[in-house]
Each structure stands twice: as C-alpha cells, then as structure tokens.
Design an enzyme around this catalytic site. Sequence first.
Site, short mmCIF file in Angstrom:
data_model
loop_
_atom_site.label_atom_id
_atom_site.label_comp_id
_atom_site.label_asym_id
_atom_site.label_seq_id
_atom_site.Cartn_x
_atom_site.Cartn_y
_atom_site.Cartn_z
N ARG A 62 -1.55 2.93 -5.38
CA ARG A 62 -0.12 2.91 -5.10
C ARG A 62 0.05 3.45 -3.69
O ARG A 62 -0.90 3.87 -3.05
CB ARG A 62 0.71 3.67 -6.15
CG ARG A 62 0.10 4.78 -6.91
CD ARG A 62 -0.21 6.01 -6.10
NE ARG A 62 0.94 6.44 -5.36
CZ ARG A 62 0.89 7.18 -4.28
NH1 ARG A 62 -0.26 7.59 -3.78
NH2 ARG A 62 1.98 7.54 -3.63
N ASP A 264 8.28 2.87 2.28
CA ASP A 264 7.79 1.61 1.70
C ASP A 264 8.29 0.41 2.47
O ASP A 264 7.67 -0.66 2.46
CB ASP A 264 8.20 1.50 0.23
CG ASP A 264 7.33 2.42 -0.60
OD1 ASP A 264 7.63 3.63 -0.62
OD2 ASP A 264 6.34 1.94 -1.16
#
Length: 384
Positions: A62, A264
């Site tokens: 992740r 992100d």
Amino acid sequence: MDSIEGVDQANGPAPHTLTIRYDAEADRVLIVDQTRLPHDYVEVELKTLADACYAISAMQVRGAPLIGVTAAFGVYLSLRGKEDITARNSVSQTVEALAATRPTAINLRWALTEVEASLARCDSDLAAAALNAALELHAQDIEACALLGEHGAQRLQELWEAKCERAAQAGLSKPERLNILTHCNAGSLATVDWGTALAVIYKAQARGIPLHVWVDETRPRNQGASLTCWELGQRGVAHTLIVDNAGGHLMQQGYVDCCVVGSDRTTLRGDVCNKIGTYLKALAAADNGIPFYVALPVSSIDFTLRDGLVEIPIEEREAEEVSHISGLDDQGIIRRVRLAPTGTVVSNYGFDVTPARLVSGLITERGIIAAHEAALTKLRDSLS
Ligand code: MRU
C-alpha cells in the site's frame, strides 16, 4: 503466493529489505506483506497477475508509489511466458484489472501508462520490455524519494535553526528537539525505499537534527500505529503514538513544530488528497500557525485535475475495517474483535482532500514547490 521468510518482531530488528524486489536469478517478484506487520516480517512471492491484484487491493502493499511499482511488475507477471501476439492482445485487459484495484492514488495509473508506453515502443519480447519498465520505475522511485528527502531535510534544518534562535533570543536554553507530526504511513513501506514524509525525517536525522515524531494512529487500518511506529523504531527515530484526535491539542500546546504528510494524488492547483484525517490536521496546523508540508514524488501529481474536492475519486472500503479491529492478544495470537454493535451502519472513506491554501509547500524530488497552479504548471511544462 508463497511465504518466504518470517521474522518475529518481538525478537529483534528485521532485515532491511525493499518493500518489493526482483530476484533476477530465480525470476521472482517478492513483496513484504504489510498486513502481517508489525508482528511478523514476511516476504511473499507474487507469481501471477491475480497475485499482484490481490496484493494491492488487500493492502499487502500500500502507499501510492509502492502500488504503482507493484502494478508495473503485475504487467510483467501477466505477460511472462506468453507468445508476443497473445501478450500484446492481453495488455489492455491486464492494465484494466490492475487499475481497478484501488481508485485514489494516481501513481497506479501513472505507472501503468508508463509500462504501456514502453510496450507500444517494443516489437518483440514484450515480457522482457515490461520487466525492464518495472525495474526502471523501481529504481526511479528509490532515487526520487531519496532526493525529496534531502530537500525536505533542508527545510527541517531551517526550522530547527529558527527554533534554536528564538529560544536564544528569549534567553532560554537550547530546545531539546524538533517535533514533527505525521499521519498514516508515508514511509519506506509506502514506497520502494525511503518513503516520502519519512524520507524527510530520515534525511534530517542523518544531518544530526534531534527529531521527535508524533505518529497519528490512523484509524481505521492503523497504518500509523502498526507501520510508521514499526519503521521509525527500526531506524531509531524517537516517536510517540497518539490517537488521531490528539494532534489539535498538541498543536495548541506548542508541542508540534511542523507537520509532514504524504499524498496519493495532488492536483494542478495544489489540492492534496491523502489518508482520511489529513485535512483536519491541516486545519489545526493553519489555526496554530504551524507549517504543513506534503512530501511526494512528481509521479503523485495528477496534472489533468484542478479541483481535488470534486474530481478525485475517494476510495470507500469495507465496513469491517471500522466496526472491527485486530491485534496481538496477550497470548501472542492475532485476533480480530468487534467494536460496534452488530448491524451498525458504517461509512469508511479512505482519503480526504486538503485544499491548496492549507499547504505550506510540496516537497518533491524537483525541490520544494508552492501549492499553487502557477508553480505546478511550470513544473509540468519542465517535464515535457
Ligand atoms: O491506504 P494507504 O495505506 O495506501 O494510504 C497511504 C497514504 O495515505 C499515504 O500517505 C500516501 O499513499 C502517500 S505514501 C508515500
């Protein structure tokens, strides 16, 4: 997917392994399974496209840059052993499957576009071309994170010197440390190595700046408590775990000198999407006059979007991540327990957007850039 190695974290430090690596001798792609940390350090082999998709969606890997690099290796795994014609015909389906694993981090799509472009330029041995592209992205990520870490460390050094100067002018003794607050895990575990926010911290520590990190636990998946605390501990950085709601209080009390988080997806006008809760930290930082920096490689910038609040897809994950929690019990067994009454309606947004006006600067491998459209447009134009 095979388990390669397990290390009991209670008994000592783990080997410093990259989060994803290619073993050329054995032609194997290996990842550190982050769902097992901090209790077990286990490498698993990704053998197929399905393994790569599962690793990303189940969050064995992740963090925006790492899922991009994993997706690139996923393309290789899908093409490995296929005739060129079959491989060529399967590329778009492979890319679609990988792109669908997680919606928010732009690095995933960016990496897939890079690999597709390499494949489009190649006439034969598509699998080899995909592997080379993945290895190139792997190396680029390490280099970008190390570099942005240096730029950020320079800023922390300036903040540390200013803090010492203020104390001297007030006739006080030298401050003990520079206090940084971070959210989620934007460390080496979120990238191939170094990290983004934590690269800044590691590089600042190497300069001899006395640092202390406030680590938000980061509900619901607790990447702060389980991953950031783990890697800061491995690297000997002083840190304290806090509940997500403590940051505002600590800022009001003067216990935070600077916030550094990852991203992100950052838009052309400088809006920053990051783990849910980041926005509230940025608001509290602004209210208390505390600098709020975002560390990110350029691959996390989506130059096609302007308004992050409207245009960035926000991942929503399973209710069980909120209604339940898991951890090690006193007998050393990992257990998952229910927190909320059965039947409770749950909402689980994974990310939020911090408007550009709350961001003091974007720490990138190209230097520290203002979170403004003019600065980001200039950066975009310098890349082409
Ligand atoms: O859901 P996750 O754990 O993938 O979220 C990770 C983050 O929000 C990080 O801060 C972000 O990806 C930046 S990583 C360098």
